[in-house]
Motif scaffolding. Structure first.
Motif, PDB file in Angstrom:
ATOM      1  N   SER A 126      18.654  -1.029  -3.509  1.00 18.78           N
ATOM      2  CA  SER A 126      17.436  -0.425  -4.052  1.00 18.78           C
ATOM      3  C   SER A 126      17.246   0.928  -3.387  1.00 18.78           C
ATOM      4  O   SER A 126      17.182   1.018  -2.159  1.00 18.78           O
ATOM      5  CB  SER A 126      16.234  -1.330  -3.780  1.00 18.78           C
ATOM      6  OG  SER A 126      15.042  -0.632  -4.079  1.00 18.78           O
ATOM      7  N   GLY A 133      13.046   2.245  -4.921  1.00 19.96           N
ATOM      8  CA  GLY A 133      12.466   1.308  -5.881  1.00 19.96           C
ATOM      9  C   GLY A 133      13.307   1.036  -7.108  1.00 19.96           C
ATOM     10  O   GLY A 133      12.963   0.195  -7.918  1.00 19.96           O
ATOM     11  N   ARG A 134      14.432   1.721  -7.257  1.00 16.18           N
ATOM     12  CA  ARG A 134      15.321   1.440  -8.388  1.00 16.18           C
ATOM     13  C   ARG A 134      16.572   0.765  -7.863  1.00 16.18           C
ATOM     14  O   ARG A 134      17.078   1.120  -6.798  1.00 16.18           O
ATOM     15  CB  ARG A 134      15.719   2.726  -9.097  1.00 16.18           C
ATOM     16  CG  ARG A 134      14.622   3.294  -9.952  1.00 16.18           C
ATOM     17  CD  ARG A 134      15.274   4.210 -10.955  1.00 16.18           C
ATOM     18  NE  ARG A 134      14.271   4.955 -11.713  1.00 16.18           N
ATOM     19  CZ  ARG A 134      14.604   5.785 -12.701  1.00 16.18           C
ATOM     20  NH1 ARG A 134      15.864   5.969 -12.997  1.00 16.18           N
ATOM     21  NH2 ARG A 134      13.670   6.417 -13.352  1.00 16.18           N
ATOM     22  N   VAL A 135      17.087  -0.172  -8.638  1.00 19.86           N
ATOM     23  CA  VAL A 135      18.206  -0.977  -8.160  1.00 19.86           C
ATOM     24  C   VAL A 135      19.522  -0.464  -8.732  1.00 19.86           C
ATOM     25  O   VAL A 135      19.652  -0.233  -9.930  1.00 19.86           O
ATOM     26  CB  VAL A 135      18.001  -2.457  -8.523  1.00 19.86           C
ATOM     27  CG1 VAL A 135      19.197  -3.287  -8.071  1.00 19.86           C
ATOM     28  CG2 VAL A 135      16.727  -2.990  -7.861  1.00 19.86           C
ATOM     29  N   TYR A 136      20.488  -0.286  -7.855  1.00 19.61           N
ATOM     30  CA  TYR A 136      21.820   0.181  -8.239  1.00 19.61           C
ATOM     31  C   TYR A 136      22.854  -0.844  -7.811  1.00 19.61           C
ATOM     32  O   TYR A 136      22.775  -1.400  -6.713  1.00 19.61           O
ATOM     33  CB  TYR A 136      22.123   1.546  -7.601  1.00 19.61           C
ATOM     34  CG  TYR A 136      21.136   2.594  -8.047  1.00 19.61           C
ATOM     35  CD1 TYR A 136      21.405   3.395  -9.159  1.00 19.61           C
ATOM     36  CD2 TYR A 136      19.896   2.747  -7.406  1.00 19.61           C
ATOM     37  CE1 TYR A 136      20.475   4.331  -9.601  1.00 19.61           C
ATOM     38  CE2 TYR A 136      18.966   3.664  -7.855  1.00 19.61           C
ATOM     39  CZ  TYR A 136      19.265   4.459  -8.952  1.00 19.61           C
ATOM     40  OH  TYR A 136      18.342   5.368  -9.402  1.00 19.61           O
ATOM     41  N   GLU A 180      13.832   5.449   0.486  1.00 12.28           N
ATOM     42  CA  GLU A 180      13.724   4.051   0.919  1.00 12.28           C
ATOM     43  C   GLU A 180      14.969   3.335   0.389  1.00 12.28           C
ATOM     44  O   GLU A 180      15.200   3.266  -0.821  1.00 12.28           O
ATOM     45  CB  GLU A 180      12.470   3.403   0.329  1.00 12.28           C
ATOM     46  CG  GLU A 180      12.306   1.968   0.780  1.00 12.28           C
ATOM     47  CD  GLU A 180      11.385   1.165  -0.120  1.00 12.28           C
ATOM     48  OE1 GLU A 180      10.391   0.635   0.393  1.00 12.28           O
ATOM     49  OE2 GLU A 180      11.653   1.059  -1.340  1.00 12.28           O
ATOM     50  N   VAL A 191      17.210  -0.203   0.436  1.00 19.73           N
ATOM     51  CA  VAL A 191      17.176  -1.625   0.786  1.00 19.73           C
ATOM     52  C   VAL A 191      18.400  -2.305   0.205  1.00 19.73           C
ATOM     53  O   VAL A 191      18.704  -2.164  -0.984  1.00 19.73           O
ATOM     54  CB  VAL A 191      15.903  -2.314   0.230  1.00 19.73           C
ATOM     55  CG1 VAL A 191      15.837  -3.753   0.708  1.00 19.73           C
ATOM     56  CG2 VAL A 191      14.649  -1.552   0.634  1.00 19.73           C
ATOM     57  N   LEU A 196      20.277  -5.481  -1.188  1.00 19.91           N
ATOM     58  CA  LEU A 196      19.883  -6.720  -1.864  1.00 19.91           C
ATOM     59  C   LEU A 196      21.125  -7.535  -2.181  1.00 19.91           C
ATOM     60  O   LEU A 196      22.210  -6.974  -2.362  1.00 19.91           O
ATOM     61  CB  LEU A 196      19.162  -6.418  -3.184  1.00 19.91           C
ATOM     62  CG  LEU A 196      17.948  -5.492  -3.127  1.00 19.91           C
ATOM     63  CD1 LEU A 196      17.455  -5.200  -4.544  1.00 19.91           C
ATOM     64  CD2 LEU A 196      16.843  -6.129  -2.301  1.00 19.91           C
ATOM     65  N   MET A 235      14.935 -14.353  -3.013  1.00 19.78           N
ATOM     66  CA  MET A 235      14.426 -12.985  -3.223  1.00 19.78           C
ATOM     67  C   MET A 235      13.188 -12.975  -4.114  1.00 19.78           C
ATOM     68  O   MET A 235      12.310 -12.128  -3.968  1.00 19.78           O
ATOM     69  CB  MET A 235      15.526 -12.090  -3.815  1.00 19.78           C
ATOM     70  CG  MET A 235      16.559 -11.764  -2.764  1.00 19.78           C
ATOM     71  SD  MET A 235      17.949 -10.690  -3.169  1.00 19.78           S
ATOM     72  CE  MET A 235      17.779 -10.044  -4.708  1.00 19.78           C
ATOM     73  N   THR A 287       9.926  -1.090  -2.029  1.00 22.70           N
ATOM     74  CA  THR A 287       8.538  -0.812  -2.389  1.00 22.70           C
ATOM     75  C   THR A 287       8.448  -0.697  -3.902  1.00 22.70           C
ATOM     76  O   THR A 287       9.258  -0.013  -4.519  1.00 22.70           O
ATOM     77  CB  THR A 287       8.091   0.511  -1.740  1.00 22.70           C
ATOM     78  OG1 THR A 287       8.321   0.416  -0.334  1.00 22.70           O
ATOM     79  CG2 THR A 287       6.625   0.779  -2.011  1.00 22.70           C
ATOM     80  N   PRO A 325       7.532   0.379  -7.612  1.00 22.16           N
ATOM     81  CA  PRO A 325       6.920   1.440  -8.422  1.00 22.16           C
ATOM     82  C   PRO A 325       5.796   0.791  -9.249  1.00 22.16           C
ATOM     83  O   PRO A 325       5.393  -0.328  -8.954  1.00 22.16           O
ATOM     84  CB  PRO A 325       8.073   1.888  -9.319  1.00 22.16           C
ATOM     85  CG  PRO A 325       8.941   0.683  -9.446  1.00 22.16           C
ATOM     86  CD  PRO A 325       8.752  -0.134  -8.187  1.00 22.16           C
ATOM     87  N   GLU A 348      21.674   2.344 -14.538  1.00 17.74           N
ATOM     88  CA  GLU A 348      21.020   1.555 -13.494  1.00 17.74           C
ATOM     89  C   GLU A 348      19.540   1.918 -13.533  1.00 17.74           C
ATOM     90  O   GLU A 348      19.117   2.784 -14.289  1.00 17.74           O
ATOM     91  CB  GLU A 348      21.667   1.881 -12.148  1.00 17.74           C
ATOM     92  CG  GLU A 348      23.198   1.761 -12.240  1.00 17.74           C
ATOM     93  CD  GLU A 348      23.841   0.908 -11.171  1.00 17.74           C
ATOM     94  OE1 GLU A 348      23.517  -0.291 -11.115  1.00 17.74           O
ATOM     95  OE2 GLU A 348      24.660   1.431 -10.408  1.00 17.74           O
TER      96      GLU A 348
END
Lengths: 81, 159, 750, 285
Positions: free
Chosen positions: A52, A55-58, A71, A73, A75, C340, C415, C417, C601
């Protein structure tokens, strides 16, 4: 340096740190940096992770830019039904 | 093992075939006659995907032997539309989005047609119980029941 | 940036998107013409059948196929010895071992051999003639029993590096998520609730059994037709197992009769290819329903410990969950997604989840709609409900008080959106359902649910025909109306009527790699690629118009299905419609097409709130669903009918899971209910209408604001129904399914 | 395998008696074809009795009804007079499987399949139905409860089969009912079934009753104590309590995938109570 938040069970391979610092400006650099700095993470990185970024997941995009204040993270790699 | 010669009518077409004694009507339709509109979801009469009518009676073709069709009239999904004119149920199913994957749709249409022939004004509960032997896993039945009830209303108005 | 794109999305003026046109495959499907997996045939094809283990756990000492091979009409017999061992890829090695058992049969129904014969009757005779020498060993099918000391061990090698030393060898992986300090948080609570919740394994229950037809030439060129959620996945997996080039194996997806995640892997396909190779004939394989239930991929069963602290005004001070999922005989239960997603709807200072992936002697689980999330939500939402009601608080208010919002640090790390949870809760609270009166023995339950969505590799090719229509080729099987959605988005973008676009699902030889139809990704990712492909075609058409007019490309804009001159230097030209540009394409440079290949993505996460009324018969424990309402954020509903359909279908699968569906194993480790008679999915008469409320909070990651909607709807129902039944029965239910014997026993014990 | 479809009862008897191997009677086929598919039955011959005209009839006889072995549940349900006399039996047949199954399944088949959970059997037993059995040694009539002897087993001799079921004349001021418990609303096998018939006198006192339970023992259970609990009463709450207790007491179920011992035992009483209430109202009380 980018601050990378990792999930709890990976701290066994990061000297118990939940957040680690990696020199990276793209997703690819981030993943290779993690594997180099913390070789214990490599099996999980090889099995796959999602990341992430702000806030967007790649899942795969190597050249996704990461800013120093992003940020980031780690996952478990997402899959669906 | 000798085959049985069967003379029958399928969707009004005089039809002859040879089948093994243990072969089901569903197998005959699908494998011998190429009529794959009737589906096999279970082979045990629990899902209704193979529904056809036999002499006007709704049955699971997986629980009928091919040999039993001799002299009978069989109607399947392939005969539901008249030429290029869809049966009102077929039309309403598309309009109401009453299908998602569509595997249960032929069986449900055949069963619903049989319902409306017997009961042109079913309640929601009657429709639900009549169709209880037709499993659908995609829709939660909501739009199917709406399509059936709406068709019934339209057909009543038209008649 | 996000805000700008959100504002743009809010002002988008759609002409086609958001309407409810008829689906393009509708007539085929209501007339019986549509061809599903088992409807495909080839000249000279053989019938392939699988011999399956009658034991839950057994060493395969030897397999003697000679008698079977000697039967007239038998053309090939296959065992694991026919396949090359896979040593460099554990994931694919497990898939192969699941398709054809190697050293051990690991569950009742595990494939041990297969035959191809000229008829089904001969194939059945051949199966009986195969002699397998089994050494039966102890088995375990329960998730908690499997990790006790002394439990039968499935794989001596044990789990991966995440598993602490000295753990049970049946633990394959451990996951931990969260932040804060649980003990500190719990100490601030007025009440700490600790409970264990259990769910049984359920099956996706698609009505179409797995089916495929394989053929392979002496030159190695192979063709495969099958019902699958991802024919590119089938190609890649089968090519790896068969040791052939991906380019030599062309896979064509038939219509698919339901999948829900269960058709995201292979079971028959490599076996059919090997039978076809050995027999040099096309081989067709179709599973029976009992094979589907015994030997495909149900979801995990679970055992979840919850510890949640709450203040008496409804603030959650800390939340902990330990989740144990068994995913059958191989690593890979979806416990990480349970861990999760468990607390994802809430804004929590102290939260922690620990997940354990456990193996048992059951079939290898496959994905099932939001894999892993429903069981976790069941436990969490039940506990929150019990705490709220215990304090006399409104369960919706408690959820609103703790709801995750934009800026909340999610329990799994990032965090958020802008997200839509709060909106679904407010809609629920304002809905007449929430305040409708309830009768005796009736109860109302609510619950929230969360799911991730994702994109993945996607290719779309859009071609303009000489007469001015468009064809769209995409690589994802249409499982519930996606061809309609793609045609709508292409029509929207091109400015032509929906009827002028036809979308097909192309085979693996026609497009590049496409991710499986999963993760609620198709409307999002394939939709995005369709829009981009249409935009590429529009750019080309603007260029052709510019050439025709003799002006700069930049001075042409596309509007309402035509190229228009625009800007100060464009001059005055009557617009050129798509059809006019198409008609002269040969003169202006050749055929016109647009295509888009990408790995989009940035899919947005999705939330839902469900509300349900139930009635419990106090004398028999029977539960009736009286009323059901789904509130979910769709981003933008491209075709609202099919969005509603996803909400309704997910809710009803959840109803089945909550009330009557379960895998029942005997002491002998044999599945007791491998049929639709006793594996009880909901029938029409079990249900009321399922009401839906679609919220549209645009997803900034998609040009039209689309979010995936397919999976989230199965996450809340388990808990919503458990909360309603618990209220109606007057006793807290902590085990699924809430079948009548369990409900009656609970009420009588109370 | 051979498929035989005689058109007369005599031919059927002769074919069955002379068949050297495993010959199975095919009526509705809703059990036989399922068994064949699963490999549990591998008959050498199948004898289809649906082309024997007599066996397809519902005929009035001695004030009661004779129902041919090839009559489907759906046909019974469409027979107004039969349904008026024995609504419990007809409804029991109408609970078997789906609409599709009901178009094929038969009382005789349900009886001879000898499942302890057969829906129509407790209803027939409560109605004091008899089965007409034909065979090489002639014809005999036996109470239906004597046909099944245990799961999958019957008292039929070699070459015998059930040709018809006879429902006796309905007494004045009598009523019957059948209820079963299933987890869903349709499509399941009974977890418990209860058939019940009763007769009232002019004062509303129960003069006769018969109670039968399904799925709580290896075969249908006739509960005399339950009948006694009703006889002589106005079928009031106290009598219903005694009825329910007698039924729960008589139940000897097993635990399996469909229900626990405790559940079946309890629900046997619940269903008896509810069935008695329906039968009582049908008797005109």
């Amino acid at each position: 340096m980018v601050q990378v938040k990792i999930w709890g069970s990976l701290t066994a391979f990061t000297d118990d740190q939940r957040t680690v610092e990696i020199e990276a400006s793209t997703l690819r650099e981030l993943l290779s940096g993690l594997a180099e700095t913390y070789p214990g993470l490599k099996p999980q990185l090889d099995r796959g992770v999602s990341v992430s970024i702000d806030g967007r997941v790649y899942n795969d995009s190597w050249f996704q830019p990461i800013k120093p204040d992003s940020e980031v993270v780690l996952l478990a790699r997402l899959k669906g039904g | 093992m000798s085959k049985i010669h069967v003379t029958t009518s399928i969707n009004g077409d005089p039809t002859e075939y040879l089948c093994d004694p243990e072969e089901t009507l569903l197998d005959v339709l699908r494998d011998r006659l190429g009529m794959t509109g009737s589906k096999e979801g279970c082979g045990t009469g629990d899902c209704g995907a193979c529904s056809v009518t036999m002499d006007g009676r709704l049955v699971c073709s997986c629980l009928v032997l091919g040999a039993e069709a001799d002299g009978a009239r069989i109607d399947t999904i392939e005969g539901m539309a008249e030429g290029d004119k869809l049966h009102p149920l077929q039309r309403k199913f598309i309009e109401h989005a009453a299908l998602q994957c569509g595997i249960c749709t032929p069986g449900i249409l055949v069963a619903a047609k049989s319902l409306l022939e017997r009961n042109p004004d079913p309640t929601e509960e009657e429709a639900r119980y009549w169709l209880a032997g037709n499993l659908c896993r995609c829709t939660g039945y909501d739009k199917i029941i709406r399509a059936v009830l709406d068709t019934a209303a339209e057909m009543r108005e038209a008649s | 940036m996000a805000l700008d794109s959100k504002q743009q999305l809010d002002t988008l003026d759609f002409k086609v998107v958001g309407t409810r046109p008829l689906r393009p495959d509708g007539i085929d499907k209501v007339t019986g013409r549509a061809r599903f997996g088992a409807d495909i045939t080839a000249p000279g094809m053989l019938v392939g059948l699988v011999l399956r283990s009658p034991h839950a756990h057994a060493r395969i000492k030897s397999i003697d196929t000679s008698a079977a091979q000697a039967i007239d009409g038998v053309h090939a017999v296959v065992t694991s010895a026919d396949f090359e061992k896979i040593t460099d890829d554990d994931f694919t090695a497990d898939i192969l071992d699941n398709c054809m058992a190697g050293e051990k049969a690991l569950y009742d129904g595990h494939a041990v051999a297969a035959v191809a014969a000229s008829s089904g009757a001969i194939a059945r005779r051949a199966l009986k003639a195969i002699k397998v020498d089994y050494e039966v060993i102890d088995h375990v099918t329960d998730v908690d029993e499997a990790i006790k000391p002394g439990a039968p061990v499935l794989h001596a090698a044990g789990g991966n590096e995440s598993v602490p030393e000295c753990s049970s060898p049946n633990i394959m992986a451990r996951y931990e998520f969260g932040h804060g300090d649980i003990d500190a948080g719990l100490s601030q609570a007025d009440r700490v609730l600790e409970r264990t919740y259990r769910t049984e394994a359920t099956h996706q229950g698609y009505i179409e059994p797995h089916a495929c037809l394989a053929q392979i030439g002496q030159d190695g060129q192979a063709d495969l037709w099958c019902c699958t959620q991802g024919h590119y996945m089938v190609r890649n997996t089968c090519a790896a197992i068969m040791g052939i080039d991906q380019g030599q194996l062309r896979v064509t997806a038939s219509e698919i009769g339901g999948g829900f995640g269960g058709k995201t892997t292979v079971f028959l396909e490599p076996v059919a290819l090997m039978l076809a190779k050995k027999s040099s004939r096309p081989v067709k394989m179709v599973m029976s329903r009992s094979e589907v239930l015994r030997a495909t991929g149900p979801t995990a069963s679970s055992s979840v410990d919850i510890r949640i602290g709450m203040t008496k005004d409804g603030r959650i001070t800390a939340a902990f969950a330990e989740l144990r999922y068994q995913g059958g005989a191989y690593a890979g239960s979806p416990v990480e997604f349970g861990a999760m997603s468990a607390f994802a709807p809430y804004d929590l200072e102290h939260v922690k989840t620990v997940g354990w992936d456990i193996v048992t002697n059951r079939p290898k689980q496959a994905a099932y709609r939001a894999p892993g999330a429903p069981m976790a939500a069941y436990a969490v939402e039940s506990a929150i409900d019990e705490l709220a009601k215990g304090f006399g608080l409104d369960p919706l208010e408690v959820r609103l008080k703790n709801a995750a919002r934009e800026g909340t640090v999610a329990s799994y790390g990032p965090t958020y959106p802008a997200i839509g949870l709060e909106a679904t809760l407010r809609k629920a609270k304002d809905h007449p359902h929430w305040t409708a009166p309830l009768g005796e023995n009736q109860g109302r339950g609510v619950a929230c649910g969360f799911w991730f969505n994702f994109g993945g590799d996607t290719c779309v090719s859009l071609n303009i025909t000489p007469d001015g229509t468009a064809t769209v080729s995409e690589g994802n099987p249409d499982i519930g109306g996606s061809r309609a959605s793609m045609s709508m988005m292409a029509a929207e973008e091109l400015g032509i009527p929906y009827e002028k676009v036809r979308t097909i699902v192309a085979d693996t030889g026609s497009l590049g790699q496409n991710e499986v139809t999963d993760g609620s990704r198709v409307t999002f990712a394939v939709g995005l690629a369709t829009i981009e492909a249409a935009r590429a075609a529009k750019r080309e058409m603007c260029k052709r118009a510019a050439m025709t007019w003799g002006i700069d490309e930049e001075a042409v804009e596309w509007k309402d299905g035509a190229a228009h001159p625009a800007g100060p230097n464009a001059g005055s030209h009557p617009p050129l419609t798509l059809a006019e540009i198409a008609a002269t394409a040969s003169n202006t440079g050749g055929p016109i097409a647009g295509h888009h290949e990408a790995n989009p993505e940035g899919a947005g996460v999705s939330f839902a709130t469900h509300m349900v009324d139930t009635e419990v018969d106090p004398d028999t424990g029977a539960v009736k669903i009286l009323r059901y309402t789904v509130f979910q954020d769709a981003g933008k509903a491209v075709h609202p009918d099919y969005v509603e359909g996803q909400f309704q279908g997910g809710a009803v699968q959840g109803i089945g899971w909550a009330l009557n569906e379960e895998y029942i194993y005997g002491e002998d480790g044999i599945l007791q209910n491998a049929g639709f008679l006793d594996y009880r999915i909901p029938v029409a008469s079990d249900l009321p209408m399922i009401d839906t409320v679609i919220l549209e909070i645009p997803n900034p990651g998609h040009p039209y604001g689309v979010r995936g909607v397919g999976e989230t709807s199965i996450v809340p129902p388990l808990a919503a129904i458990a909360n309603a039944v618990s209220e109606a029965a007057g006793v807290r239910m902590t085990q699924l399914p809430m079948s009548p014997p369990k409900v009656l026993a609970a009420t009588q014990a109370d | 395998m051979r498929y035989l479809a005689p058109t007369s009862l005599d031919d059927a008897v002769q074919l069955l008696a002379s068949d050297p191997g495993d010959c199975r009677i095919l009526a509705g086929g809703t059990d036989l074809l399922v068994r064949m598919r699963s490999g549990m039955a591998e008959p050498d011959s199948i004898l289809d009795i649906k082309r024997i005209n007599d066996l397809r009839q519902i005929t009035a006889e001695d004030g009661g009804w004779r129902i041919g072995a090839a009559v489907s549940s759906a046909e019974m349900n469409e027979h107004t007079a039969l349904k008026a006399d024995w609504p419990g039996v007809v409804e029991a047949g109408d609970l078997i499987g789906s609409t599709q199954i009901q178009g094929r399944c038969t009382l005789a088949g349900n009886l001879c399949n000898a499942s302890p959970a057969a829906d129509s059997v407790p209803a027939m037993v409560a109605a004091r139905a008899t089965a007409r059995i034909v065979g090489p040694d002639g014809t005999r009539d036996v109470p239906v409860e004597d046909v099944p002897t245990g799961p999958g087993k019957t008292s039929l001799g070699k070459g015998e089969f059930v040709a018809s079921i006879f429902l006796p004349a309905k007494a004045d001021r009598s009523g019957d009912a059948y209820l079963r418990f299933i987890p869903r609303t349709e499509m399941d096998i009974a977890v418990v079934g209860c058939g019940l018939s009763l007769t009232l006198d002019d004062a509303g006192i129960c003069t006769d009753a018969r109670v039968a339970l399904g799925a709580v023992g290896p075969k249908v259970i006739v509960v005399d104590a339950a009948a006694e609990a009703l006889i002589g009463t106005q079928v009031d709450d106290a009598a219903l309590d005694a009825l329910a207790a007698a039924c729960s007491n008589a139940a000897t179920p097993i635990a399996d995938k469909r229900g626990t011992v405790e559940f079946r035992t309890h629900v046997a009483g619940v269903l008896a109570r509810r069935a008695a209430t329906i039968a009582k109202s049908r008797a005109g009380a």
